[in-house]
Motif scaffolding. Structure first.
Motif, PDB file in Angstrom:
ATOM      1  N   PRO A 165       2.029   1.531  11.167  1.00 37.83           N
ATOM      2  CA  PRO A 165       0.972   2.548  10.829  1.00 37.83           C
ATOM      3  C   PRO A 165      -0.298   2.530  11.595  1.00 37.83           C
ATOM      4  N   GLY A 166      -0.847   3.458  12.141  1.00 37.90           N
ATOM      5  CA  GLY A 166      -2.164   3.350  12.785  1.00 37.90           C
ATOM      6  C   GLY A 166      -3.116   3.617  12.110  1.00 37.90           C
ATOM      7  N   GLY A 168      -6.065   3.024   9.105  1.00 37.37           N
ATOM      8  CA  GLY A 168      -5.961   2.567   7.637  1.00 37.37           C
ATOM      9  C   GLY A 168      -6.510   1.108   7.742  1.00 37.37           C
ATOM     10  N   TRP A 169      -5.762   0.261   6.861  1.00 38.10           N
ATOM     11  CA  TRP A 169      -6.013  -1.189   6.717  1.00 38.10           C
ATOM     12  C   TRP A 169      -5.807  -1.736   8.060  1.00 38.10           C
ATOM     13  N   ARG A 177       8.566  -0.852  11.301  1.00 35.80           N
ATOM     14  CA  ARG A 177       9.323  -0.284  10.565  1.00 35.80           C
ATOM     15  C   ARG A 177      10.585   0.479  11.617  1.00 35.80           C
ATOM     16  N   ASP A 411     -12.501  -7.215   3.756  1.00 32.51           N
ATOM     17  CA  ASP A 411     -11.839  -6.089   2.658  1.00 32.51           C
ATOM     18  C   ASP A 411     -12.006  -4.653   3.183  1.00 32.51           C
ATOM     19  N   SER A 486       5.409 -12.124  -1.454  1.00 27.12           N
ATOM     20  CA  SER A 486       4.920 -10.879  -1.707  1.00 27.12           C
ATOM     21  C   SER A 486       4.643  -9.943  -0.428  1.00 27.12           C
ATOM     22  N   PRO A 487       5.654  -9.817   0.442  1.00 22.30           N
ATOM     23  CA  PRO A 487       6.765 -10.448   0.896  1.00 22.30           C
ATOM     24  C   PRO A 487       6.433 -11.059   1.893  1.00 22.30           C
TER      25      PRO A 487
ATOM     26  N   ASP B 185       1.673   6.937   5.014  1.00 24.57           N
ATOM     27  CA  ASP B 185       0.697   6.783   5.797  1.00 24.57           C
ATOM     28  C   ASP B 185      -0.381   7.436   5.209  1.00 24.57           C
ATOM     29  N   ASP B 217      -5.143   8.554   2.235  1.00 29.34           N
ATOM     30  CA  ASP B 217      -4.821   7.633   3.361  1.00 29.34           C
ATOM     31  C   ASP B 217      -4.425   6.406   2.606  1.00 29.34           C
ATOM     32  N   GLN B 218      -3.284   5.887   2.934  1.00 30.40           N
ATOM     33  CA  GLN B 218      -2.899   4.565   2.409  1.00 30.40           C
ATOM     34  C   GLN B 218      -3.535   3.628   2.845  1.00 30.40           C
ATOM     35  N   GLN B 219      -4.730   2.967   2.732  1.00 28.12           N
ATOM     36  CA  GLN B 219      -5.355   1.954   3.461  1.00 28.12           C
ATOM     37  C   GLN B 219      -4.550   0.561   3.362  1.00 28.12           C
ATOM     38  N   ARG B 220      -4.286   0.374   2.250  1.00 23.81           N
ATOM     39  CA  ARG B 220      -3.365  -0.952   2.067  1.00 23.81           C
ATOM     40  C   ARG B 220      -2.330  -0.443   0.947  1.00 23.81           C
TER      41      ARG B 220
END
Lengths: 674, 674
Positions: A165-166, A168-169, A177, A411, A486-487, B185, B217-220
């Motif tokens: 995924p682009g 984000g974190w 994936r 973070d 994990s994992p 995502d 937005d799923q940052q992590r």
């Protein structure tokens, strides 16, 4: 190091066209790839072997201060040239790189606007690149608010994509994936996919300088649009009225392995700007590192502090005994004792902890021929780092340190800066500001003959050609994920990396863990490879610097297997990917740059498989002793990861070898020239 | 319509606290939901039945001109109140809505900054909402560049999410995905998910006014962060120094069906601002529409032009004969003859095609008691639409048109505006500019007693309470996708909508296609339901206006089934969801607002299943004739979609009914009061 160029412009044509709609085409030197530009809606399309691979796709930009570059522009001029040259790398997968391409340069102008712009296309046999060259548009400030470049695929449901995924974190540290293309939302590049025809493509960019990274956003089924990573204020790219983009690249190959044998990204970068870079040294390094990830040592001060003078001297002894070039020491400087990942301002890059004597360890290393590998964890606070950078690099240079691993753990995944008004800003690590910061660190280091190995980096776009002291970087899930569980990285991970992340360039994965089920963790929560696969990683996952990642005492249990790590070089005369499928398996052969020896690395995902490899990559008529490190009969990453067979065999280029790979197994071979 | 309020503040406390770290908690009236605010890092967390459902999650904003609202702020004051009131809807799923909640209002201040801000929390038994109230911060312009609000889930791999991708080609017209939470995502809201414990949640927002939509937005892993849709220049929200956000909402229920019986979103919206809205009329409408989607008619002019005076009169006859209230006519005005979806400037909203006589058809309709339903396709060119809006609404009002379907189809998914410098801007339809545009259209229409049914809308956030003439909208894949195929809505789609899209409010899905395998398409490329399921949609998919979507001649083949469409009302005294699982099946019972009749709709996905439904929703001691429209023994959406049994049965509240649902089947029942 020699720089060697032969520029052969075979022909060049400059043509002026009328302002009516027009198309222009250019093909690869072998004629297999054809790109057509159509100015009626400002689109391009690409064919491979006469079949469409990229459907008509938009080009252009939107700006804050000016109307868009979009449809309405007409071709006014174009020129063509053909190039067949080769150039040499100071280090790399191969010494000599061939750059053969056809170039089409097109000038486009809008009837109501003063300034034209240029599209430059370069078609190679293994793919293509294009970029926008926008000269001064008559404004002092030109903010890009959107890039319109698209990559349209016609059958998104039958196209397989391998992607992370682009945004984000976004330290790129995610598992790849495998999905149908239409399930992708937003993906980083390199973005690799397979058409229903079996043709493999990878979209990426080359020479990302003073610009934002291109993320791919699937706006609707099959339409991947450039989504430039914005600044914190939302602007994508800030310019002074003119700009040249990075190259938008599309690698194209009949098979997965074809993507691996490509120098497209390097060929689209500018030549070495640093001059003599003989001070950039490939090599292997051990380090005070894995103990912290396992929790047996700490970065911060206290009874378990890893970065002590005594520990470092012991590691220097270990490196010297085994022929390794460097010792990385993390946690040597003050700042590690609190929640440093929340606030990088705590780090001081010139103040060692009291139990670490920088002068003493570097002097000791010098007597043993082992260099200290420097370390700067910034926690992504770039204002703090840039303020100290000159002094920090000077300090290391004074003590003979010629390579620094930098870190940008932060973070929330964003870097921190304090702006001119004292307001704290959070910036994506692949936005324009950070793109510039990372390169600034590299050029500042170059002034002191220091090489940089960036962790939590901006993605690689081939800038190692231009700045050969940018010696490696992370930018994907590395070995440390295997310490935390994990994992951990699943068996397919290292069979995925060559076809995805590593199409961009070298990765400091830090292979070579020998204590695979450390710490009493269950079978799932540890390194999910066999011992032979850990060896194969040194050949498969290219980096000019490779870590010997485990604790010295863990190598004592497997001295015969350890011999391969001692033998394997990190710089190559040539390299060939021989076999592979994305995420399943891969085989590489590489020739040592400083001998006639060859090396082979093969690895597989969780699926055990037997591969037959022809040795026709070896020079004809020469005999080699193949020193083979392969999975034993009962090897399996879950149950018997240490079952390894080490055997010798005399071979020539006429032979084939059968490689039995266990579940998540591998084979590593040294072909010792006789 | 009466507006009826009983405000019962049970107690109110205002407290001042010291500037040290502090926490404050508030619970739902039944005590099951508890929210705790902690100012040490400016986080909140939520428990349900004593178990964490939202882990500590950040709050705050980043601004262009000022330092962030983030950690550093301390609680200085708070107050509490409890409310138990009810209010009445002019139309809706139920006439009387109960609003029972506990409120906690907290003022926070940063020691180095002048202006405080307020967090307001409202906890209901079925979920909660909170919003930020930021008073004037001492600047003339305050641009929001990021919202920091998070929703942290602790086990993203074991949490099931039902969602559509956020941003991108964003008309919300995508198939819902069922994945583990960690595979998300970026998602639009309502975003529905199920924890490992079986607890169901849905995150959304209420009262989206003069702000940007919140995308998640799923940052992590497990951290869903608010990602406000930006303006074209990258700013998220533009304010004049103060602002109040929409409510960030979390519905919480022990089971999937619990999410459906909630008025949380409406309760967080402000009361009706329009006064007497007796001119807003629920009802059913036919229309010149489906023929264009099938290709047998055209929107544009020519021999197949659908919107002719003659065709419209025929539809008015059809509506009058069957008791329907309106006739929608699409394609009546000039602009449809080119690539209108690329350029909405072509549309003229006051110029009919020559073969359409607006005055004649409305006059003819008046004689039959049938209204023309207006239509404005804007192609998302809002500058063009706003310039003509007053004249266009005036024209319709003059001819007695009291409802307009608006459309915002736009290639690329972005609206177009021409800014003050003449530069064309592309704006997301859920950014602040378009949020304001959509509401502007509604308030301008209200001045003329016109209701708006927005297609390609901003998502619903309950504003129908405040502006009851915003009568319905689309905002998900509707029936028209079944005309185009590739692919049509799969059997699970209408079992997914109630738990996702429709948690936000009514949807103009346009049910009632009776020619299920039209056009000679194969079994896959047509309406993937049984006939009985098409009837059930009228009860399941709530909208105060429901289309009778098929061509009149297609109803002739099934006159008995058609009776249900004639009977079913669109306005309800009360509604109950009885059973259901997300994407699998759902059963609703609703009581007609204007009689004692009840109606039931049940439908299933591709899985045939038999449901037993207790009739205890009926009033005790009353007898009803159940007119049952159910799948026949051999019904199956692929092979025998028309196999329907229509039967009667006398029932009371003490009875149960067994509903056999075929693959993609359904049941529709009218309980006729005796």
């Amino acid at each position: 190091m020699r720089l060697f160029y032969t520029l052969c412009p075979l022909f060049a044509v400059i043509t002026s066209l009328s302002l009516s709609a027009a198309t222009l085409s250019v093909t690869s030197p072998d004629g297999n790839i054809a790109l057509t530009l159509d100015d009626s809606n400002l689109t391009y399309q690409v064919q491979f072997h006469g079949q469409p691979v990229i459907a008509p796709s938009k080009l252009g930009f939107r700006f804050l201060q000016l109307p868009a570059i979009a449809s309405g522009y007409k071709i006014t001029q174009h020129s063509r040239s053909s190039v067949n040259q080769s150039w040499q790398q100071p280090w790399g997968e191969r010494e000599t790189v061939v750059d053969q391409h056809n170039e089409l340069t097109v000038t486009l102008k809008h009837p109501q606007r003063k300034a034209p712009f240029t599209l430059r296309f370069k078609l190679f046999n293994d793919g293509l690149g294009f970029r926008y060259e926008v000269p001064q548009q008559g404004v002092a400030k030109l903010d890009i608010i959107d890039e319109l470049t698209e990559f349209r695929l016609s059958d998104s449901k039958q196209t397989t994509a391998w992607w992370i995924p682009g945004r984000g974190w976004n330290r790129y540290e995610m598992l790849y994936r495998t999905t149908a293309l239409n399930e992708v939302d937003r993906a980083h590049t390199p973005f690799t996919f397979k058409l229903p025809s079996g043709v493999h493509l990878s979209i990426h960019e080359a020479a990302l300088v003073d610009f934002a990274a291109m993320v791919l956003d699937q706006q609707r089924d099959g339409v991947l649009k450039s989504d430039l990573t914005p600044w914190s204020d939302g602007i994508r790219v800030k310019t002074n009225g003119s700009f040249t983009t990075p190259w938008r690249t599309i690698q194209i190959a009949d098979s997965a392995v074809g993507l691996l044998n490509s120098d497209l990204i390097l060929n689209l970068n500018e030549p070495n700007k640093l001059g003599d870079v003989s001070w950039v040294k490939p090599g292997k390094y051990a380090g005070i590192w894995w103990g912290m990830h396992l929790g047996s040592q700490t970065w911060g001060s206290g009874p378990k502090h890893g970065a002590t003078t005594a520990n470092t001297k012991a590691y220097i002894d270990f490196a010297a005994q085994n022929g390794f070039d460097g010792v990385l020491v993390e946690g040597w400087n003050t700042g590690w004792d609190g929640e440093w990942f929340l606030n990088g301002e705590v780090f001081n890059f010139t103040t060692p902890y009291p139990d670490f004597d920088l002068a003493a360890v570097t002097a000791y290393g010098a007597t043993k021929g082992v260099k200290l590998v420097g370390h700067h964890e910034t926690s992504g606070h770039i204002s703090n780092y840039e303020a100290q950078m000159a002094a920090a690099y000077d300090l290391y240079a004074k003590h003979g340190v010629s390579q620094i691993k930098t870190g940008y753990v932060a973070d929330g995944g964003q870097a921190t800066r304090i702006d001119e008004n004292g307001i704290e800003r959070k910036e994506w690590h692949d936005g324009q500001l950070m793109v510039n910061h990372y390169l600034y660190s590299v050029t500042e280091a170059a002034k002191r003959q220091i090489s940089i190995n960036t962790h939590e980096p901006i993605k690689d776009t081939g800038l190692r050609r231009t700045y050969p002291n940018w010696i490696s970087r992370e930018g994907a899930r590395g070995q440390e994920y295997n310490a935390w569980g994990s994992p951990p990285n699943p068996p397919e991970h290292t069979a995925m990396l060559p076809f995805t992340r590593m199409l961009s360039g070298p990765m400091d994965y830090t292979p070579g863990i020998f204590n695979l089920a450390y710490n009493g963790l269950d079978a799932e929560n540890r390194v999910q490879t066999t011992l032979a696969k850990e060896l194969a990683l040194y050949v498969v996952l290219y980096s000019p610097i490779q870590m010997v990642a485990d604790l010295p005492e863990h190598y004592d249990a497997h001295p015969k297997a350890f011999q391969f790590i001692k033998d394997v070089p990190t710089d190559w005369a040539q390299s060939q990917a021989l076999q592979g499928e994305v995420g399943d398996f891969v085989v590489f052969a590489r020739q040592d740059k400083h001998s006639n020896d060859w090396y082979l690395g093969a690895l597989t995902d969780e699926q055990a498989r037997t591969l037959t490899v022809k040795l026709d990559f070896l020079p004809a008529g020469k005999r080699f002793t193949a020193q083979i490190y392969r999975d034993g009969k009962n090897a399996d990453w879950r149950t018997q990861p240490y079952d390894i067979i080490i055997e010798q065999q005399s071979v020539t280029a006429n032979d084939s070898l059968t490689l039995p790979l266990a579940s998540s197994g591998g084979t590593a071979i040294r072909f010792k020239a006789l």
